[in-house]
Design a protein around this motif. Structure first.
Motif, PDB file in Angstrom:
ATOM      1  N   LEU A 157      -3.683  52.396 -40.572  1.00 14.53           N
ATOM      2  CA  LEU A 157      -3.298  51.287 -39.699  1.00 14.53           C
ATOM      3  C   LEU A 157      -4.176  51.248 -38.448  1.00 14.53           C
ATOM      4  O   LEU A 157      -4.562  50.174 -37.972  1.00 14.53           O
ATOM      5  CB  LEU A 157      -1.824  51.414 -39.304  1.00 14.53           C
ATOM      6  CG  LEU A 157      -0.803  51.248 -40.431  1.00 14.53           C
ATOM      7  CD1 LEU A 157       0.596  51.590 -39.931  1.00 14.53           C
ATOM      8  CD2 LEU A 157      -0.831  49.829 -40.987  1.00 14.53           C
ATOM      9  N   ASN A 158      -4.485  52.425 -37.930  1.00 11.33           N
ATOM     10  CA  ASN A 158      -5.333  52.534 -36.740  1.00 11.33           C
ATOM     11  C   ASN A 158      -6.735  51.986 -37.005  1.00 11.33           C
ATOM     12  O   ASN A 158      -7.348  51.354 -36.135  1.00 11.33           O
ATOM     13  CB  ASN A 158      -5.400  54.001 -36.311  1.00 11.33           C
ATOM     14  CG  ASN A 158      -6.186  54.222 -35.043  1.00 11.33           C
ATOM     15  OD1 ASN A 158      -5.816  53.772 -33.969  1.00 11.33           O
ATOM     16  ND2 ASN A 158      -7.295  54.933 -35.170  1.00 11.33           N
ATOM     17  N   ASP A 159      -7.237  52.196 -38.222  1.00  7.42           N
ATOM     18  CA  ASP A 159      -8.571  51.707 -38.584  1.00  7.42           C
ATOM     19  C   ASP A 159      -8.652  50.178 -38.588  1.00  7.42           C
ATOM     20  O   ASP A 159      -9.735  49.615 -38.456  1.00  7.42           O
ATOM     21  CB  ASP A 159      -8.969  52.229 -39.976  1.00  7.42           C
ATOM     22  CG  ASP A 159      -9.322  53.705 -39.955  1.00  7.42           C
ATOM     23  OD1 ASP A 159      -9.594  54.239 -38.861  1.00  7.42           O
ATOM     24  OD2 ASP A 159      -9.322  54.320 -41.038  1.00  7.42           O
ATOM     25  N   PHE A 208       1.263  38.397 -28.081  1.00  8.19           N
ATOM     26  CA  PHE A 208       0.148  39.302 -28.371  1.00  8.19           C
ATOM     27  C   PHE A 208       0.682  40.652 -28.849  1.00  8.19           C
ATOM     28  O   PHE A 208       1.779  41.077 -28.474  1.00  8.19           O
ATOM     29  CB  PHE A 208      -0.723  39.501 -27.119  1.00  8.19           C
ATOM     30  CG  PHE A 208      -1.506  38.277 -26.721  1.00  8.19           C
ATOM     31  CD1 PHE A 208      -2.815  38.112 -27.148  1.00  8.19           C
ATOM     32  CD2 PHE A 208      -0.935  37.290 -25.931  1.00  8.19           C
ATOM     33  CE1 PHE A 208      -3.541  36.984 -26.791  1.00  8.19           C
ATOM     34  CE2 PHE A 208      -1.650  36.157 -25.568  1.00  8.19           C
ATOM     35  CZ  PHE A 208      -2.952  36.005 -26.001  1.00  8.19           C
ATOM     36  N   ASP A 209      -0.103  41.329 -29.674  1.00 10.20           N
ATOM     37  CA  ASP A 209       0.262  42.675 -30.123  1.00 10.20           C
ATOM     38  C   ASP A 209       0.018  43.683 -29.008  1.00 10.20           C
ATOM     39  O   ASP A 209      -1.007  43.638 -28.321  1.00 10.20           O
ATOM     40  CB  ASP A 209      -0.550  43.058 -31.367  1.00 10.20           C
ATOM     41  CG  ASP A 209      -0.185  42.210 -32.570  1.00 10.20           C
ATOM     42  OD1 ASP A 209       1.014  42.022 -32.816  1.00 10.20           O
ATOM     43  OD2 ASP A 209      -1.107  41.711 -33.253  1.00 10.20           O
ATOM     44  N   MET A 210       0.949  44.608 -28.851  1.00  8.04           N
ATOM     45  CA  MET A 210       0.860  45.574 -27.758  1.00  8.04           C
ATOM     46  C   MET A 210       1.497  46.894 -28.167  1.00  8.04           C
ATOM     47  O   MET A 210       2.574  46.912 -28.778  1.00  8.04           O
ATOM     48  CB  MET A 210       1.570  44.995 -26.533  1.00  8.04           C
ATOM     49  CG  MET A 210       1.477  45.850 -25.267  1.00  8.04           C
ATOM     50  SD  MET A 210       2.822  47.063 -25.102  1.00  8.04           S
ATOM     51  CE  MET A 210       4.139  46.010 -24.463  1.00  8.04           C
ATOM     52  N   LEU A 211       0.831  47.994 -27.857  1.00  8.84           N
ATOM     53  CA  LEU A 211       1.399  49.335 -28.042  1.00  8.84           C
ATOM     54  C   LEU A 211       1.843  49.852 -26.678  1.00  8.84           C
ATOM     55  O   LEU A 211       1.007  50.091 -25.800  1.00  8.84           O
ATOM     56  CB  LEU A 211       0.362  50.296 -28.628  1.00  8.84           C
ATOM     57  CG  LEU A 211       0.203  50.377 -30.140  1.00  8.84           C
ATOM     58  CD1 LEU A 211      -0.795  51.469 -30.501  1.00  8.84           C
ATOM     59  CD2 LEU A 211       1.529  50.648 -30.834  1.00  8.84           C
ATOM     60  N   GLU A 228       3.576  46.168 -37.805  1.00  6.70           N
ATOM     61  CA  GLU A 228       4.018  44.795 -37.557  1.00  6.70           C
ATOM     62  C   GLU A 228       2.961  43.944 -36.855  1.00  6.70           C
ATOM     63  O   GLU A 228       3.221  42.777 -36.545  1.00  6.70           O
ATOM     64  CB  GLU A 228       5.294  44.833 -36.708  1.00  6.70           C
ATOM     65  CG  GLU A 228       6.483  45.464 -37.429  1.00  6.70           C
ATOM     66  CD  GLU A 228       7.644  45.758 -36.501  1.00  6.70           C
ATOM     67  OE1 GLU A 228       7.548  45.406 -35.297  1.00  6.70           O
ATOM     68  OE2 GLU A 228       8.643  46.333 -36.968  1.00  6.70           O
ATOM     69  N   CYS A 229       1.781  44.497 -36.605  1.00 10.17           N
ATOM     70  CA  CYS A 229       0.741  43.750 -35.887  1.00 10.17           C
ATOM     71  C   CYS A 229       0.361  42.470 -36.618  1.00 10.17           C
ATOM     72  O   CYS A 229       0.207  42.455 -37.837  1.00 10.17           O
ATOM     73  CB  CYS A 229      -0.508  44.623 -35.714  1.00 10.17           C
ATOM     74  SG  CYS A 229      -0.369  45.784 -34.353  1.00 10.17           S
ATOM     75  N   LYS A 230       0.181  41.412 -35.835  1.00 11.69           N
ATOM     76  CA  LYS A 230      -0.159  40.109 -36.410  1.00 11.69           C
ATOM     77  C   LYS A 230      -1.665  39.843 -36.357  1.00 11.69           C
ATOM     78  O   LYS A 230      -2.158  38.930 -37.003  1.00 11.69           O
ATOM     79  CB  LYS A 230       0.573  39.002 -35.639  1.00 11.69           C
ATOM     80  CG  LYS A 230       2.088  39.152 -35.637  1.00 11.69           C
ATOM     81  CD  LYS A 230       2.782  38.094 -34.814  1.00 11.69           C
ATOM     82  CE  LYS A 230       2.514  38.254 -33.330  1.00 11.69           C
ATOM     83  NZ  LYS A 230       3.078  39.486 -32.760  1.00 11.69           N
ATOM     84  N   SER A 231      -2.391  40.609 -35.547  1.00 10.47           N
ATOM     85  CA  SER A 231      -3.841  40.413 -35.417  1.00 10.47           C
ATOM     86  C   SER A 231      -4.535  41.766 -35.412  1.00 10.47           C
ATOM     87  O   SER A 231      -3.889  42.811 -35.479  1.00 10.47           O
ATOM     88  CB  SER A 231      -4.167  39.650 -34.122  1.00 10.47           C
ATOM     89  OG  SER A 231      -4.083  40.520 -33.008  1.00 10.47           O
TER      90      SER A 231
END
Length: 340
Positions: free
Chosen positions: A134-136, A163-166, A203-206
């Motif tokens: 997933l990180n890649d 926006f996607d955010m960790l 769950e990231c969309k981008s």
């Protein structure tokens, strides 16, 4: 017959039921799981001690004796859950006795039950193997800036805007400094920290994910090496603000809880080797009078800013902004991000 499947094979509608003890559940579980424990923490401890120090057979008998008194209540709870979703998926620590015995019983009583192979241990293995993949897939947009410039607030606004955010500090339940636990309570376990990262990346969309620059260690948790290195090679934004904005933001954040003064003073004592005994005494007296401005501004200018500048100078920044208010700063970052 009880069906046993790997976590990655789960499909359709189901309700996850964690039959481990409340303490195990609190440390870490699978997202969305409901805790219906077969044993409480003390019962689990006693049975486990008997298993390792006396005999497996005695431990099994004791386990059956303890569990048998709860089975009717557990059955009633499961039947209530079935009103929401027909399929019940059980797991325990290693997919062994607890989920196996209970799952077999429920199946024999006509409950549509499955069990996760190797239990939480199997799920944990799945998360560890999935995280690098997933990180890649993502590129991190990393927000840098001194304490109090509003990085966390900007990230939360970006998330609200789609926006996607960790939120690494949120996942760790720690702000990443000696005073980082004020008002927050118990910090997150490493298992739960990594699980929350997995859930968010899943769950990231981008392919672009906003994240705050952090030390490798946040409270009791450590950012996995492959994520930390990926952050370094990401796109970097520097966020700045004047000292009055920063002081106001820090005071609002750290003083909204009851007993905050006591927690702040305890944190100051842990800083004594860096700021000196006289400063701890001076700041503690001001805190007890709720006179925060001088304490906050001095700590930032004399302690935190010099420390942060040393690490932040290593990067080339694609964007630099000065925060006047969170909404305007967020819009500036969003306009820049449109180019991506």
């Amino acid at each position: 017959m009880l069906k046993t499947i790997e976590y990655g094979e789960l499909e359709g509608d189901y309700i996850l039921v964690d039959v481990r003890s409340p303490g195990e559940f609190e440390e870490a579980t699978i997202k969305g799981a409901i805790n219906i424990p077969l044993f409480d923490d003390e019962e689990r401890k006693i049975i486990g001690t008997m298993y390792t120090r006396e005999s497996i057979e005695k431990a099994k008998r004791l386990g059956l004796c303890v569990a048998s008194k709860k089975l009717v209540h557990i059955y009633d709870e499961i039947k209530e859950l079935q009103k929401q979703c027909d399929k019940i998926v059980l797991f325990c620590a290693r997919g062994g006795m607890r989920s196996g015995v209970l799952g077999t019983l429920l199946s024999s009583l006509g409950v549509n039950t499955e069990r996760i192979m190797d239990g939480y241990k199997g799920y944990r293995k799945f998360v560890i193997e999935s995280l690098p993949r997933l990180n890649d897939k993502v590129q991190y947009i990393v927000l840098h800036g001194n304490t109090g410039v509003g990085k966390t607030e900007i990230l939360k606004q970006l998330e609200r805007d789609g926006f996607d955010m960790l939120d690494l500090e949120g996942f760790a339940n720690h702000r990443g400094s000696v005073l980082g636990t004020v008002g927050l309570g118990k910090t997150t376990s490493q298992k739960e920290f990594e699980t929350k990262i997995y859930n968010m990346l899943q769950e990231c969309k981008s392919s672009y994910v906003f994240i705050e620059a952090e030390s490798k260690r946040i409270g009791n948790t450590t950012i996995p090496d492959f994520i930390y290195e990926k952050m370094k090679s990401g796109l970097h934004i520097f966020v700045d603000a004047d000292i009055h904005f920063r002081t106001d933001l820090i005071i609002k954040e750290y003083t909204k809880w009851e007993n905050c003064n006591e927690e702040i003073i305890a944190g100051l004592k842990r800083l004594q080797k860096y700021i000196g005994e006289k400063n701890v005494e001076k700041y503690s007296e001001l805190i007890l009078k709720s006179e925060y401005d001088e304490v906050v501004s001095e700590l930032m200018i004399k302690h935190y800013d010099p420390m942060y500048t040393h690490s932040s100078d290593k990067y080339d920044y694609q964007l630099k902004i000065r925060v006047v208010d969170i909404k305007t700063a967020t819009e500036e970052i969003k306009n820049w991000a449109k180019i991506l």
